[in-house]
Design a protein around this motif. Structure first.
Motif, PDB file in Angstrom:
ATOM      1  N   THR A   7     -98.481 -74.234 -67.642  1.00  0.00           N
ATOM      2  CA  THR A   7     -97.022 -74.291 -67.699  1.00  0.00           C
ATOM      3  C   THR A   7     -96.504 -72.867 -67.805  1.00  0.00           C
ATOM      4  O   THR A   7     -96.902 -72.126 -68.700  1.00  0.00           O
ATOM      5  N   ARG A   8     -95.631 -72.509 -66.851  1.00  0.00           N
ATOM      6  CA  ARG A   8     -95.027 -71.181 -66.909  1.00  0.00           C
ATOM      7  C   ARG A   8     -93.721 -71.289 -67.672  1.00  0.00           C
ATOM      8  O   ARG A   8     -92.801 -71.965 -67.235  1.00  0.00           O
ATOM      9  N   LEU A   9     -93.646 -70.633 -68.828  1.00  0.00           N
ATOM     10  CA  LEU A   9     -92.473 -70.685 -69.699  1.00  0.00           C
ATOM     11  C   LEU A   9     -91.771 -69.339 -69.709  1.00  0.00           C
ATOM     12  O   LEU A   9     -92.404 -68.303 -69.945  1.00  0.00           O
ATOM     13  N   THR A  10     -90.472 -69.378 -69.462  1.00  0.00           N
ATOM     14  CA  THR A  10     -89.643 -68.181 -69.545  1.00  0.00           C
ATOM     15  C   THR A  10     -88.596 -68.389 -70.625  1.00  0.00           C
ATOM     16  O   THR A  10     -87.865 -69.388 -70.608  1.00  0.00           O
ATOM     17  N   CYS A  24     -99.628 -81.821 -72.992  1.00  0.00           N
ATOM     18  CA  CYS A  24    -100.953 -81.819 -72.381  1.00  0.00           C
ATOM     19  C   CYS A  24    -101.531 -83.222 -72.526  1.00  0.00           C
ATOM     20  O   CYS A  24    -101.536 -83.782 -73.632  1.00  0.00           O
ATOM     21  N   HIS A  25    -102.028 -83.758 -71.416  1.00  0.00           N
ATOM     22  CA  HIS A  25    -102.587 -85.102 -71.424  1.00  0.00           C
ATOM     23  C   HIS A  25    -103.923 -85.098 -70.692  1.00  0.00           C
ATOM     24  O   HIS A  25    -104.054 -84.500 -69.619  1.00  0.00           O
ATOM     25  N   GLN A  26    -104.924 -85.756 -71.270  1.00  0.00           N
ATOM     26  CA  GLN A  26    -106.217 -85.910 -70.599  1.00  0.00           C
ATOM     27  C   GLN A  26    -106.436 -87.386 -70.287  1.00  0.00           C
ATOM     28  O   GLN A  26    -106.027 -88.265 -71.044  1.00  0.00           O
ATOM     29  N   THR A  27    -107.079 -87.624 -69.148  1.00  0.00           N
ATOM     30  CA  THR A  27    -107.302 -89.004 -68.725  1.00  0.00           C
ATOM     31  C   THR A  27    -108.537 -89.608 -69.379  1.00  0.00           C
ATOM     32  O   THR A  27    -108.754 -90.801 -69.279  1.00  0.00           O
ATOM     33  N   TRP A  28    -109.365 -88.778 -70.015  1.00  0.00           N
ATOM     34  CA  TRP A  28    -110.525 -89.296 -70.727  1.00  0.00           C
ATOM     35  C   TRP A  28    -110.224 -89.386 -72.219  1.00  0.00           C
ATOM     36  O   TRP A  28    -109.073 -89.504 -72.610  1.00  0.00           O
ATOM     37  N   GLN A  69    -100.412 -81.173 -67.311  1.00  0.00           N
ATOM     38  CA  GLN A  69     -99.513 -80.443 -68.191  1.00  0.00           C
ATOM     39  C   GLN A  69     -98.082 -80.622 -67.678  1.00  0.00           C
ATOM     40  O   GLN A  69     -97.849 -80.600 -66.471  1.00  0.00           O
ATOM     41  N   SER A  70     -97.164 -80.776 -68.610  1.00  0.00           N
ATOM     42  CA  SER A  70     -95.775 -80.897 -68.215  1.00  0.00           C
ATOM     43  C   SER A  70     -94.877 -80.243 -69.251  1.00  0.00           C
ATOM     44  O   SER A  70     -95.205 -80.231 -70.447  1.00  0.00           O
ATOM     45  N   ASN A  72    -103.479 -86.925 -76.039  1.00  0.00           N
ATOM     46  CA  ASN A  72    -102.323 -86.043 -75.954  1.00  0.00           C
ATOM     47  C   ASN A  72    -102.385 -84.924 -76.989  1.00  0.00           C
ATOM     48  O   ASN A  72    -102.771 -85.153 -78.142  1.00  0.00           O
ATOM     49  N   PHE A  73    -101.953 -83.735 -76.570  1.00  0.00           N
ATOM     50  CA  PHE A  73    -101.990 -82.582 -77.479  1.00  0.00           C
ATOM     51  C   PHE A  73    -100.757 -81.721 -77.184  1.00  0.00           C
ATOM     52  O   PHE A  73    -100.828 -80.735 -76.457  1.00  0.00           O
ATOM     53  N   PRO A  74     -99.604 -82.072 -77.740  1.00  0.00           N
ATOM     54  CA  PRO A  74     -98.390 -81.301 -77.489  1.00  0.00           C
ATOM     55  C   PRO A  74     -98.338 -79.997 -78.277  1.00  0.00           C
ATOM     56  O   PRO A  74     -98.828 -79.924 -79.409  1.00  0.00           O
ATOM     57  N   LEU A  75     -97.729 -78.992 -77.663  1.00  0.00           N
ATOM     58  CA  LEU A  75     -97.515 -77.684 -78.286  1.00  0.00           C
ATOM     59  C   LEU A  75     -96.017 -77.452 -78.377  1.00  0.00           C
ATOM     60  O   LEU A  75     -95.318 -77.531 -77.364  1.00  0.00           O
TER      61      LEU A  75
END
Lengths: 113, 110
Positions: A108-111, A23-27, A6-7, A73-76
């Protein structure tokens, strides 16, 4: 290590700004999920995806947008961040096979100020 | 609507003092009941999946059991490294969505 990254891991932003969490998965597992975790509420499902180009709402989808053009990939996206979206966000994948087990990323901690 | 309730909210044990955590659930058509461990600042780590009443699973000092209404996570002779938040979740019906409880914060003192 469940092969989920996650980044960014930490993000501070201001009210009204657009923010995208990755969000990225290696599979190539089909199902991917986004949760948020808040004190007093536990983990709550925001959106999930059954495959590329297939997404659906969870329990708390308002204010969020997702896409899934590639299986891995699954971006939010928070289109216009609000303070109530300050939270820790977790991505998860569903392990393929005979179990329904989900494996989670590091978060991911978002403020939102 | 699926509901998952965990108790107690917090539990403090001395090293070696065995105890149990409770997870009560209401779900239509249980597909599975899941236990996770979460350390501060990290994502939930999978422990067990239980599928039907009467099923039991063990891993080191942990043992999970399942009835038609609740699940227990038994901790035998805990060590300080067992300190964490333990989460219970269910999936039901025709989808894979998880409903989580709020967790039990376990502290094991040396």
């Amino acid at each position: 290590d469940a092969g989920i990254t996650q980044s960014p891991r930490y993000k501070i932003t201001e009210t009204g700004r657009q923010v995208t969490l990755m969000c990225h998965q290696t599979w190539s597992h089909s199902y991917m999920f986004w949760y948020r975790q808040d004190l007093g509420h536990g983990l709550r499902l925001i959106y999930y995806s059954a495959a590329a180009d297939i997404t659906d709402k969870g329990e708390v989808p308002d204010g969020y947008v997702v896409s899934r053009s590639k299986t891995e990939n699954f971006p939010l996206t928070l289109e216009s961040a609000t303070r109530s979206q300050t939270s820790v966000y977790f991505c998860a994948i569903l392990a393929s096979g005979t179990t329904d087990t989900q494996y989670f990323g590091p978060g991911t901690r978002l403020t939102v100020l | 609507e699926d509901q998952v309730t965990q108790s107690p909210e917090a539990l403090r044990l001395q090293e070696g003092e065995s105890s149990s955590l409770n997870c009560s659930y209401t779900v239509s058509g249980l597909r599975g009941l899941f236990w996770y461990r979460q350390d501060p600042g990290k994502g939930p780590e999978f422990l067990f999946t239980l599928y039907s009443a009467g099923e039991e699973k063990e891993k080191e000092r942990l043992k999970a059991t399942l009835t038609k209404k609740e699940s227990f996570l038994h901790i035998t002779a805990p060590k300080p490294e067992d300190s964490a938040t333990y989460l219970c979740a269910t999936s039901g019906g025709s989808n894979y969505k998880l409903t989580f409880g709020k967790g039990t914060l376990l502290t094991v003192n040396p």
